[in-house]
Design an enzyme around this catalytic site. Sequence first.
Site, PDB file in Angstrom:
ATOM      1  N   TYR A  52       0.852  -1.205   0.000  1.00 41.06           N
ATOM      2  CA  TYR A  52       0.000   0.000   0.000  1.00 41.06           C
ATOM      3  C   TYR A  52       0.880   1.243   0.000  1.00 41.06           C
ATOM      4  O   TYR A  52       1.872   1.304   0.726  1.00 41.06           O
ATOM      5  CB  TYR A  52      -0.902   0.016   1.250  1.00 41.06           C
ATOM      6  CG  TYR A  52      -2.354  -0.097   0.856  1.00 41.06           C
ATOM      7  CD1 TYR A  52      -2.972   0.932   0.146  1.00 41.06           C
ATOM      8  CD2 TYR A  52      -3.094  -1.232   1.153  1.00 41.06           C
ATOM      9  CE1 TYR A  52      -4.284   0.827  -0.255  1.00 41.06           C
ATOM     10  CE2 TYR A  52      -4.409  -1.345   0.755  1.00 41.06           C
ATOM     11  CZ  TYR A  52      -5.005  -0.309   0.051  1.00 41.06           C
ATOM     12  OH  TYR A  52      -6.295  -0.417  -0.354  1.00 41.06           O
ATOM     13  N   GLU A  54      -0.515   4.875  -0.449  1.00 39.39           N
ATOM     14  CA  GLU A  54      -1.318   6.091  -0.674  1.00 39.39           C
ATOM     15  C   GLU A  54      -0.439   7.331  -0.544  1.00 39.39           C
ATOM     16  O   GLU A  54       0.396   7.415   0.352  1.00 39.39           O
ATOM     17  CB  GLU A  54      -2.457   6.166   0.341  1.00 39.39           C
ATOM     18  CG  GLU A  54      -3.638   5.312  -0.050  1.00 39.39           C
ATOM     19  CD  GLU A  54      -4.751   5.354   0.983  1.00 39.39           C
ATOM     20  OE1 GLU A  54      -4.643   6.097   1.962  1.00 39.39           O
ATOM     21  OE2 GLU A  54      -5.730   4.614   0.789  1.00 39.39           O
ATOM     22  N   ASP A 198      -6.909  13.331 -25.351  1.00 39.16           N
ATOM     23  CA  ASP A 198      -6.942  11.925 -24.945  1.00 39.16           C
ATOM     24  C   ASP A 198      -6.263  11.140 -26.063  1.00 39.16           C
ATOM     25  O   ASP A 198      -6.861  10.865 -27.098  1.00 39.16           O
ATOM     26  CB  ASP A 198      -8.397  11.487 -24.747  1.00 39.16           C
ATOM     27  CG  ASP A 198      -8.517  10.023 -24.333  1.00 39.16           C
ATOM     28  OD1 ASP A 198      -7.525   9.286 -24.484  1.00 39.16           O
ATOM     29  OD2 ASP A 198      -9.601   9.630 -23.874  1.00 39.16           O
ATOM     30  N   THR A 224      -3.983   6.030 -21.982  1.00 39.63           N
ATOM     31  CA  THR A 224      -3.883   4.701 -21.402  1.00 39.63           C
ATOM     32  C   THR A 224      -2.483   4.197 -21.754  1.00 39.63           C
ATOM     33  O   THR A 224      -1.846   4.687 -22.696  1.00 39.63           O
ATOM     34  CB  THR A 224      -4.951   3.737 -21.969  1.00 39.63           C
ATOM     35  OG1 THR A 224      -4.860   3.750 -23.391  1.00 39.63           O
ATOM     36  CG2 THR A 224      -6.344   4.135 -21.542  1.00 39.63           C
ATOM     37  N   LYS A 227      -2.214   0.404 -24.985  1.00 35.70           N
ATOM     38  CA  LYS A 227      -2.570   0.268 -26.404  1.00 35.70           C
ATOM     39  C   LYS A 227      -1.282   0.349 -27.240  1.00 35.70           C
ATOM     40  O   LYS A 227      -0.412  -0.499 -27.083  1.00 35.70           O
ATOM     41  CB  LYS A 227      -3.626   1.311 -26.767  1.00 35.70           C
ATOM     42  CG  LYS A 227      -4.900   1.155 -25.926  1.00 35.70           C
ATOM     43  CD  LYS A 227      -5.983   2.105 -26.351  1.00 35.70           C
ATOM     44  CE  LYS A 227      -7.285   1.838 -25.649  1.00 35.70           C
ATOM     45  NZ  LYS A 227      -7.529   2.569 -24.431  1.00 35.70           N
ATOM     46  N   ARG A 233      -2.023  -2.577 -18.451  1.00 38.46           N
ATOM     47  CA  ARG A 233      -3.322  -1.923 -18.352  1.00 38.46           C
ATOM     48  C   ARG A 233      -3.216  -0.792 -17.320  1.00 38.46           C
ATOM     49  O   ARG A 233      -2.829  -1.030 -16.174  1.00 38.46           O
ATOM     50  CB  ARG A 233      -4.322  -2.979 -17.895  1.00 38.46           C
ATOM     51  CG  ARG A 233      -5.729  -2.789 -18.288  1.00 38.46           C
ATOM     52  CD  ARG A 233      -6.399  -4.121 -18.486  1.00 38.46           C
ATOM     53  NE  ARG A 233      -6.115  -4.579 -19.839  1.00 38.46           N
ATOM     54  CZ  ARG A 233      -6.750  -4.152 -20.920  1.00 38.46           C
ATOM     55  NH1 ARG A 233      -7.712  -3.261 -20.824  1.00 38.46           N
ATOM     56  NH2 ARG A 233      -6.420  -4.602 -22.115  1.00 38.46           N
TER      57      ARG A 233
HETATM   58  C1  LIG Z   1      -9.803   7.335 -26.240  1.00 43.01           C
HETATM   59  C2  LIG Z   1      -9.996   6.513 -25.021  1.00 43.01           C
HETATM   60  N1  LIG Z   1     -10.091   7.115 -23.826  1.00 43.01           N
HETATM   61  C3  LIG Z   1     -10.269   6.415 -22.698  1.00 43.01           C
HETATM   62  C4  LIG Z   1     -10.369   5.048 -22.721  1.00 43.01           C
HETATM   63  C5  LIG Z   1     -10.673   4.326 -21.449  1.00 43.01           C
HETATM   64  O1  LIG Z   1      -9.696   3.494 -21.038  1.00 43.01           O
HETATM   65  P1  LIG Z   1      -9.981   2.265 -20.043  1.00 43.01           P
HETATM   66  O2  LIG Z   1     -10.687   1.233 -20.855  1.00 43.01           O
HETATM   67  O3  LIG Z   1      -8.617   1.898 -19.608  1.00 43.01           O
HETATM   68  O4  LIG Z   1     -10.831   2.789 -18.929  1.00 43.01           O
HETATM   69  C6  LIG Z   1     -10.269   4.366 -23.935  1.00 43.01           C
HETATM   70  C7  LIG Z   1     -10.379   2.896 -23.982  1.00 43.01           C
HETATM   71  O5  LIG Z   1     -10.786   2.296 -24.913  1.00 43.01           O
HETATM   72  C8  LIG Z   1     -10.085   5.127 -25.128  1.00 43.01           C
HETATM   73  O6  LIG Z   1     -10.014   4.536 -26.316  1.00 43.01           O
END
Ligand SMILES: Cc1ncc(COP(=O)(O)O)c(C=O)c1O
Length: 415
Positions: A52, A54, A198, A224, A227, A233
């Site tokens: 842990y 935090e 994003d 993320t 990918k 993950r």
């Molecule tokens: C553009 C985008 N943002 C956010 C996410 C969310 O990610 P997670 O599935 O890890 O919550 C994804 C996942 O597919 C995504 O493609």
Amino acid sequence: MYETIKKQDEAVYKSMIAEAKRQSEGIELIPSENYVSQAVLEANGSILTNKYSEGYPGKRYYGGQENIDAIENLAIERAKKLFGAEHANVQPYSGSPANTAIYFALLEFGDTVMGLKLDHGGHITHGLPIAYSGKAYNFVQYGVNPETGYIDMEEVRKMAQEHKPKMIVAGFTAYPRDIEWKKFKEIADEVGALTMADISHTAGLVAAGVLESPVPYFDVVMTTTHKTLRGPRGAIILCKEAHAKAIDKAVFPGLQGGPHEHAIAAKAVAFGEALKPEFKEYAAQVKKNAYHLAEEMKKKGFKLVSDGTDTHLILADLTNKNLPGKEAQVALDEVGITLNKNTVPNDPRSPFDPSGIRLGTPAITTRGMKEPEMERIADWIDRTVTDPQNHENLKVIKKEVETLCTKFPVPGIKL
Ligand SMILES: Cc1ncc(COP(=O)(O)O)c(C=O)c1O
């Protein structure tokens, strides 16, 4: 593989081995998936899961943090170097909580935000009305030009001027083209909006420099890590120093408790890999493979949204092939080709039974596949969707798929 699990828990073991077989004997075209290295797998499956921690390095709420701090600091420094960012928070559990943390840090509930519509390629966290983002904030949504399939930047400008959003979100989950970051920033500046990128899908390509980065222009960038970036993950948030405190506070204690330090170690390892020259070659090949696969599919009469791709991702509208996306996904599963059904812009069908399919090249490129293999994959997809009920034919294709896959081993899988 997994000898201890085999002895202790046969039921879990059986499914894990079956999944390892599926991953190595089939062709993985889901554009949000990849195969991580053995080193990333080891970090992610390590004893760090026991701890842990935090808080943040140097400011924790539990004892025994000397090794954890060292690991999290490595992940932070590598993330900053990889993307040229002023600040990095590496604790988000995944992309959805990371986006939620960004909104929580920089917006008030009910604020107006702009994001890409779901059926035009946006993500559920970009303001889908039934999702948390759509309920907590007043999202207004832009789309793609129906003629070109490209994001309609004139519409973005008009909507920004009309709605005066507090934040503009740019980024996608199912859009095959690069994003005009500078133009988004220009529009946001005209109306005094914050900018949030994003880059979950394209982060690996951005880190390698084969796609333009929003980091120099945007206030906040989320990605993320699992990918194209080819890590575990999870997610990270990058931002300008001016937003660092607010972002960190929103992640912890705003939204999350104890960070997953095993995942953070795996992120550090993956960022270390992405900083190497080989990763640049990998990312360039992901893009080349997607371009080549798109061109081969076009030759076979596939109608692609925006007529092609700039990235790792292809979106095909199967209306002219007389096969809904769901049935195509099922038939392709039968031959060992995995992709996902997907809506296309202004889809007359439902998201559960849409007109299109979404596919991409990050995972097959990790295996070492190149242009000649893209030609074979396009041919198999075409033969499968043209005659999806001919199970004898599908069996023949499956054999061909398996034979090709034996030549391209998957990292971390030894059967
Ligand atoms: C553009 C985008 N943002 C956010 C996410 C969310 O990610 P997670 O599935 O890890 O919550 C994804 C996942 O597919 C995504 O493609």
